[in-house]
Scaffold this motif. Structure first.
Motif, PDB file in Angstrom:
ATOM      1  N   ARG A  95      -1.384   3.134  -4.848  1.00  0.00           N
ATOM      2  CA  ARG A  95      -1.186   4.522  -5.244  1.00  0.00           C
ATOM      3  C   ARG A  95      -2.320   5.355  -4.662  1.00  0.00           C
ATOM      4  O   ARG A  95      -3.399   4.817  -4.347  1.00  0.00           O
ATOM      5  CB  ARG A  95      -1.184   4.670  -6.767  1.00  0.00           C
ATOM      6  N   PRO A  96      -2.141   6.661  -4.494  1.00  0.00           N
ATOM      7  CA  PRO A  96      -3.272   7.506  -4.096  1.00  0.00           C
ATOM      8  C   PRO A  96      -4.326   7.509  -5.202  1.00  0.00           C
ATOM      9  O   PRO A  96      -3.996   7.553  -6.387  1.00  0.00           O
ATOM     10  CB  PRO A  96      -2.634   8.895  -3.927  1.00  0.00           C
ATOM     11  N   LEU A  97      -5.598   7.472  -4.803  1.00  0.00           N
ATOM     12  CA  LEU A  97      -6.688   7.351  -5.757  1.00  0.00           C
ATOM     13  C   LEU A  97      -7.474   8.657  -5.849  1.00  0.00           C
ATOM     14  O   LEU A  97      -7.902   9.206  -4.822  1.00  0.00           O
ATOM     15  CB  LEU A  97      -7.634   6.228  -5.335  1.00  0.00           C
TER      16      LEU A  97
ATOM     17  N   VAL B 292       0.822  -1.215   0.000  1.00  0.00           N
ATOM     18  CA  VAL B 292       0.000   0.000   0.000  1.00  0.00           C
ATOM     19  C   VAL B 292       0.854   1.263   0.000  1.00  0.00           C
ATOM     20  O   VAL B 292       1.933   1.316   0.595  1.00  0.00           O
ATOM     21  CB  VAL B 292      -0.945  -0.021   1.216  1.00  0.00           C
ATOM     22  N   SER B 293       0.380   2.275  -0.705  1.00  0.00           N
ATOM     23  CA  SER B 293       1.021   3.586  -0.698  1.00  0.00           C
ATOM     24  C   SER B 293       0.773   4.264   0.640  1.00  0.00           C
ATOM     25  O   SER B 293      -0.368   4.338   1.103  1.00  0.00           O
ATOM     26  CB  SER B 293       0.450   4.443  -1.832  1.00  0.00           C
ATOM     27  N   SER B 294       1.842   4.774   1.271  1.00  0.00           N
ATOM     28  CA  SER B 294       1.707   5.384   2.597  1.00  0.00           C
ATOM     29  C   SER B 294       2.259   6.804   2.642  1.00  0.00           C
ATOM     30  O   SER B 294       2.524   7.335   3.721  1.00  0.00           O
ATOM     31  CB  SER B 294       2.421   4.532   3.651  1.00  0.00           C
ATOM     32  N   THR B 295       2.430   7.428   1.487  1.00  0.00           N
ATOM     33  CA  THR B 295       2.905   8.807   1.471  1.00  0.00           C
ATOM     34  C   THR B 295       1.807   9.757   1.938  1.00  0.00           C
ATOM     35  O   THR B 295       0.641   9.612   1.559  1.00  0.00           O
ATOM     36  CB  THR B 295       3.381   9.202   0.062  1.00  0.00           C
ATOM     37  N   ASP B 296       2.168  10.722   2.765  1.00  0.00           N
ATOM     38  CA  ASP B 296       1.216  11.734   3.216  1.00  0.00           C
ATOM     39  C   ASP B 296       1.110  12.891   2.226  1.00  0.00           C
ATOM     40  O   ASP B 296       0.016  13.405   1.977  1.00  0.00           O
ATOM     41  CB  ASP B 296       1.627  12.279   4.584  1.00  0.00           C
ATOM     42  N   THR B 297       2.242  13.341   1.697  1.00  0.00           N
ATOM     43  CA  THR B 297       2.226  14.555   0.883  1.00  0.00           C
ATOM     44  C   THR B 297       1.640  14.339  -0.505  1.00  0.00           C
ATOM     45  O   THR B 297       1.118  15.282  -1.105  1.00  0.00           O
ATOM     46  CB  THR B 297       3.637  15.142   0.753  1.00  0.00           C
ATOM     47  N   ALA B 298       1.702  13.112  -1.035  1.00  0.00           N
ATOM     48  CA  ALA B 298       1.202  12.885  -2.395  1.00  0.00           C
ATOM     49  C   ALA B 298      -0.298  13.145  -2.519  1.00  0.00           C
ATOM     50  O   ALA B 298      -0.726  13.856  -3.431  1.00  0.00           O
ATOM     51  CB  ALA B 298       1.561  11.481  -2.870  1.00  0.00           C
TER      52      ALA B 298
ATOM     53  N   ASP C   2       0.132  11.373 -12.522  1.00  0.00           N
ATOM     54  CA  ASP C   2       0.679  10.441 -13.508  1.00  0.00           C
ATOM     55  C   ASP C   2       1.983   9.787 -13.051  1.00  0.00           C
ATOM     56  O   ASP C   2       2.488   8.885 -13.731  1.00  0.00           O
ATOM     57  CB  ASP C   2       0.916  11.162 -14.839  1.00  0.00           C
ATOM     58  N   LEU C   3       2.535  10.241 -11.918  1.00  0.00           N
ATOM     59  CA  LEU C   3       3.771   9.637 -11.420  1.00  0.00           C
ATOM     60  C   LEU C   3       3.514   8.252 -10.839  1.00  0.00           C
ATOM     61  O   LEU C   3       4.406   7.401 -10.824  1.00  0.00           O
ATOM     62  CB  LEU C   3       4.394  10.538 -10.343  1.00  0.00           C
ATOM     63  N   TYR C   4       2.284   8.003 -10.386  1.00  0.00           N
ATOM     64  CA  TYR C   4       2.005   6.788  -9.620  1.00  0.00           C
ATOM     65  C   TYR C   4       1.325   5.706 -10.447  1.00  0.00           C
ATOM     66  O   TYR C   4       0.553   5.980 -11.358  1.00  0.00           O
ATOM     67  CB  TYR C   4       1.159   7.138  -8.396  1.00  0.00           C
ATOM     68  N   ASN C   5       1.640   4.465 -10.070  1.00  0.00           N
ATOM     69  CA  ASN C   5       1.086   3.280 -10.709  1.00  0.00           C
ATOM     70  C   ASN C   5       0.514   2.371  -9.621  1.00  0.00           C
ATOM     71  O   ASN C   5       1.123   2.214  -8.559  1.00  0.00           O
ATOM     72  CB  ASN C   5       2.190   2.548 -11.489  1.00  0.00           C
ATOM     73  N   ASN C   6      -0.634   1.780  -9.870  1.00  0.00           N
ATOM     74  CA  ASN C   6      -1.286   0.956  -8.850  1.00  0.00           C
ATOM     75  C   ASN C   6      -0.706  -0.457  -8.823  1.00  0.00           C
ATOM     76  O   ASN C   6      -1.382  -1.449  -9.096  1.00  0.00           O
ATOM     77  CB  ASN C   6      -2.797   0.912  -9.097  1.00  0.00           C
ATOM     78  N   ASP C   7       0.562  -0.534  -8.480  1.00  0.00           N
ATOM     79  CA  ASP C   7       1.289  -1.799  -8.369  1.00  0.00           C
ATOM     80  C   ASP C   7       2.303  -1.634  -7.245  1.00  0.00           C
ATOM     81  O   ASP C   7       3.140  -0.730  -7.290  1.00  0.00           O
ATOM     82  CB  ASP C   7       1.995  -2.119  -9.689  1.00  0.00           C
ATOM     83  N   GLY C   8       2.229  -2.494  -6.232  1.00  0.00           N
ATOM     84  CA  GLY C   8       3.084  -2.336  -5.065  1.00  0.00           C
ATOM     85  C   GLY C   8       4.563  -2.447  -5.327  1.00  0.00           C
ATOM     86  O   GLY C   8       5.378  -1.931  -4.551  1.00  0.00           O
TER      87      GLY C   8
END
Length: 341
Positions: free
Chosen positions: A264-266, A159-165, A190-196
């Motif tokens: 990724r953030p959704l 899981v994505s755990s970034t706060d600032t994104a 567009d930087l993020y991809n939904n793949d761990g």
């Protein structure tokens, strides 16, 4: 005691030099800023670069520029710098709140904006020491071939755990990526991809150098975070919301982003579209919250029961939208700061 593996250390003083070194060293090198995520990962042998490339000596990455065209934030700004900067206490409040909620003051003093945006994905089966992971025959993300969260899944579900994104995505941010072959600017979304495992659309030789924000005049934004303790912990759910709201409480444009429920953030696009042109009444807020919660499908790979995390997503969206409307939600924010379930 967990010790760091052996590595070579490079300390360039310009972005051009850093890009040249990273290109020359190849995939075995990794960029290092504050090191608050990468170095613990190296101790657990989750990441084992042969060369670390420090970015802290590059002055251009520490600079902040504000102007009529918006803001440009260097990737090596610390989270403490951002949380304390009064220039973010306006339309970009969500970013200051997100930066100020990360971990502890000591970690925020070292952790950087670029590092938090590129934060490694997390999972209960991955974020363990080497011996623990070896005992279960590792996992797909590192040294194994099975995702223990979803054994039939063909991809990693960390899981994505970034706060600032999520906060910056709600603010419509862009990022500048620099390599020896040139540079490009893309939407942060567009930087993020939904793949761990492959969670960033960033080439191995690219350096995230800068974050760009458009002018935020007329915007309001906020960030809400769920975690077990009031500090230190990574989010297990986050909601960032930003809106341009007229005096009659009608939303001209709204962006809602859900974090820590996928790799990724959704972006809750349907909820944002629904609110456009509507007043932020209790009824429209409730409907938008329901629409936003539909995209949250947390798995059992982090803290709290996954069905409960799904359930409270709508509540957090309600809190965020009520705050944008101008409601006093200090009691709700204080309550979740001391959540312990």
């Amino acid at each position: 005691m967990m010790r760091l593996p052996l590595f070579a250390f490079r300390a360039p003083t310009t972005l051009e030099e850093a890009a040249r070194i990273l290109h020359g060293e190849g995939p075995s090198a990794m960029a290092l800023a504050g090191g608050t995520d990468l170095l613990p990962n190296m101790k657990r042998r989750q990441q084992v670069p042969r060369t670390l490339l420090s970015l802290l000596g590059i002055q251009a990455l520490h600079e902040t520029q504000f102007g009529e065209d918006g803001a440009r934030l260097g990737a090596c700004l610390t989270l403490s710098d951002i949380a304390a900067d009064p220039r973010f206490r306006n339309g970009a409040t969500a970013l200051a709140q997100a930066a100020g909620s990360v971990a502890t003051p000591q970690i925020r003093n070292m952790a950087t904006l670029g590092g938090n945006l590129c934060l490694d994905t997390r999972c209960n089966y991955y974020d363990q020491n080497y011996e623990w992971r070896k005992a279960i025959n590792f996992c797909m993300k590192k040294d194994g071939d099975i995702c223990w969260v979803a054994p039939s899944s063909p991809k990693c579900m960390a899981v994505s755990s970034t706060d600032t994104a999520p906060a910056l995505m709600a603010l419509g941010a862009r990022v500048r990526l620099v390599s020896r072959s040139g540079e490009r600017e893309i939407s942060l979304t567009d930087l993020y991809n939904n793949d761990g495992m492959n969670y960033l659309h960033r080439k191995p030789d690219e350096i995230l150098a800068e974050v760009a924000l458009d002018p935020m005049h007329g915007w309001r934004s906020t960030y809400w975070k769920l975690r077990r303790r009031g500090s230190f912990d990574f989010p297990v759910l986050s909601v960032a919301a930003a809106a341009r709201i007229r005096r009659d409480a009608v939303a001209q444009e709204t962006r809602i982003v859900i974090g820590s429920v996928a790799s990724r953030p959704l972006v809750a696009g349907e909820a944002g579209t629904f609110l456009t042109g509507r007043a932020l009444t209790d009824e429209t807020i409730a409907e938008a919250a329901s629409l936003a919660a539909r995209i949250a499908k947390p798995l059992d790979n982090t803290d709290f029961d996954m069905s409960w995390r799904k359930k409270v997503t709508a509540e957090f969206v309600r809190y965020a939208l009520r705050e944008l409307r101008g409601d006093d939600v200090s009691a709700e924010r204080q309550a979740i700061t001391h959540t312990s379930i």
